[in-house]
Design an enzyme around this catalytic site. Structure first.
Site, PDB file in Angstrom:
ATOM      1  N   GLU A   1      -5.065  -5.291  10.589  1.00 48.94           N
ATOM      2  CA  GLU A   1      -4.260  -4.185  10.829  1.00 48.94           C
ATOM      3  C   GLU A   1      -4.459  -3.634  11.932  1.00 48.94           C
ATOM      4  OE1 GLU A   1      -2.165  -2.475   6.942  1.00 48.94           O
ATOM      5  OE2 GLU A   1      -4.092  -1.449   7.118  1.00 48.94           O
TER       6      GLU A   1
ATOM      7  N   SER B   1       3.392  -2.395  10.473  1.00 45.93           N
ATOM      8  CA  SER B   1       5.119  -2.374  10.635  1.00 45.93           C
ATOM      9  C   SER B   1       5.675  -3.642   9.987  1.00 45.93           C
ATOM     10  CB  SER B   1       5.613  -2.039  12.039  1.00 45.93           C
ATOM     11  OG  SER B   1       5.024  -0.502  12.548  1.00 45.93           O
TER      12      SER B   1
ATOM     13  N   GLU C   1      -6.567   4.427   8.173  1.00 49.93           N
ATOM     14  CA  GLU C   1      -6.383   5.964   7.920  1.00 49.93           C
ATOM     15  C   GLU C   1      -7.549   6.548   7.483  1.00 49.93           C
ATOM     16  OE1 GLU C   1      -1.607   5.155   7.181  1.00 49.93           O
ATOM     17  OE2 GLU C   1      -2.789   5.495   5.588  1.00 49.93           O
TER      18      GLU C   1
ATOM     19  N   HIS D   1      -9.242   1.005   5.070  1.00 48.76           N
ATOM     20  CA  HIS D   1      -7.757   1.025   5.762  1.00 48.76           C
ATOM     21  C   HIS D   1      -8.075   2.080   7.052  1.00 48.76           C
ATOM     22  CE1 HIS D   1      -3.734   2.214   6.321  1.00 48.76           C
ATOM     23  NE2 HIS D   1      -3.297   1.283   5.857  1.00 48.76           N
TER      24      HIS D   1
ATOM     25  N   LYS E   1       0.047   4.295  -0.364  1.00 40.70           N
ATOM     26  CA  LYS E   1      -0.546   5.367   0.338  1.00 40.70           C
ATOM     27  C   LYS E   1      -0.300   6.673  -0.548  1.00 40.70           C
ATOM     28  CE  LYS E   1       0.133   3.201   4.925  1.00 40.70           C
ATOM     29  NZ  LYS E   1       0.342   3.202   6.165  1.00 40.70           N
TER      30      LYS E   1
ATOM     31  N   ASN F   1       0.786  -1.120  -0.250  1.00 38.53           N
ATOM     32  CA  ASN F   1      -0.001  -0.062   0.002  1.00 38.53           C
ATOM     33  C   ASN F   1       0.838   1.447   0.066  1.00 38.53           C
ATOM     34  OD1 ASN F   1      -1.860   2.069   0.330  1.00 38.53           O
ATOM     35  ND2 ASN F   1      -2.360   1.459   2.431  1.00 38.53           N
TER      36      ASN F   1
ATOM     37  N   GLY G   1       2.733   1.998  11.001  1.00 37.02           N
ATOM     38  CA  GLY G   1       3.754   3.189  10.882  1.00 37.02           C
ATOM     39  C   GLY G   1       4.371   3.825  12.115  1.00 37.02           C
TER      40      GLY G   1
END
Length: 254
Positions: free
Chosen positions: A170, A216, A100, A98, A12, A10, A176
């Site tokens: 996730e 991660s 985010e 996702h 992003k 991904n 991250g």
């Protein structure tokens, strides 16, 4: 049942069109897609909308996914991209839900469900993301959160529909941040997700569905995750941006 492994990068909001093409050409030079297929490992990337068409043209066997899409085919939805627009450039995969999108844009499992149902109706493949925040994790609510996301996100789908769905677990607190959920945690939640799929769609569907871990993931820990019985690959962020580290991810799966 032996399932394939899927490594999905991904990207992003990273990579210009030129950088994305360069990545694809390096993947071709290394013969990574061929190496992966020989070992039952599928490789894919999810570029920005601007790069999708060029990445698809230079994919050389890579799966190419959108990072999101709208559930309507057209309309007054500024900044959104529709499924027919993705089809026009040859894309038939999309990430949905996702963290985010959930965190920064208020995406809900109900909205994800509308997108997933629209996508499978167009015969797309979906990578549906689920996972809990740090606060939820520390409160012991992981399975409650994941169950709601699975049951709501996949409601009204049929056994035929679910064949086009991949689940990505996730944990939000590890994306991250450099903090990794242990392989044991990843296996526990991925196994839990598989039991939920079995309840909703039956044993055969549960045995076939790919469940990825994300958060991660790096070349030095990928093998530990995919060695788990119910972890069928990874949704990878930063480590998927360079062809060198993408190659390391693949090699370390062996």
């Amino acid at each position: 049942m032996t399932r394939k492994i899927l490594l999905m990068g991904n990207w992003k909001m990273n990579h210009t069109i030129e950088e994305a093409i360069d990545f694809c050409e390096k993947i071709k030079e290394e013969g990574l897609v061929r190496q992966g297929k020989s070992r039952g490992i599928l490789l894919g990337v999810a570029p920005s909308y601007l790069s999708l068409q060029q990445v698809k043209r230079h994919a050389h066997g890579l799966i190419v996914a959108a990072q999101d899409c709208h559930y309507e085919d057209h309309g007054a939805y500024t900044s959104n991209v529709s499924i027919p627009m993705l089809e026009e450039v040859g894309v038939n995969w999309s990430i949905i839900g996702h963290s985010e999108k959930r965190t920064y844009e208020g995406e809900t499992s109900f909205t994800c469900n509308r997108k997933i149902r629209a996508l499978v109706a167009h015969d797309f493949h979906v990578v549906y993301c689920v996972g809990e925040t740090l606060k939820e994790y520390e409160a012991g609510l992981t399975k409650d959160v994941v169950e709601e996301q699975i049951r709501t996100g996949l409601m009204h789908l049929t056994k035929e529909d679910i064949a086009n769905v991949v689940i990505a677990y996730e944990p939000v607190w590890s994306i991250g941040t450099g903090k990794n959920a242990s392989a044991e945690i990843a296996e526990d939640i991925c196994h839990f997700i598989r039991t939920l799929i079995e309840e909703q769609f039956g044993k055969v569907a549960a045995g076939k569905i790919l469940i990825l871990y994300g958060g991660s993931v790096k070349p030095n820990n990928i093998h530990e995750y995919i060695s788990q019985e119910d972890v069928d690959g990874a949704l990878v962020g930063g480590a998927s941006l360079k062809s060198e580290s993408f190659k390391e991810l693949l090699v370390n799966c062996y």
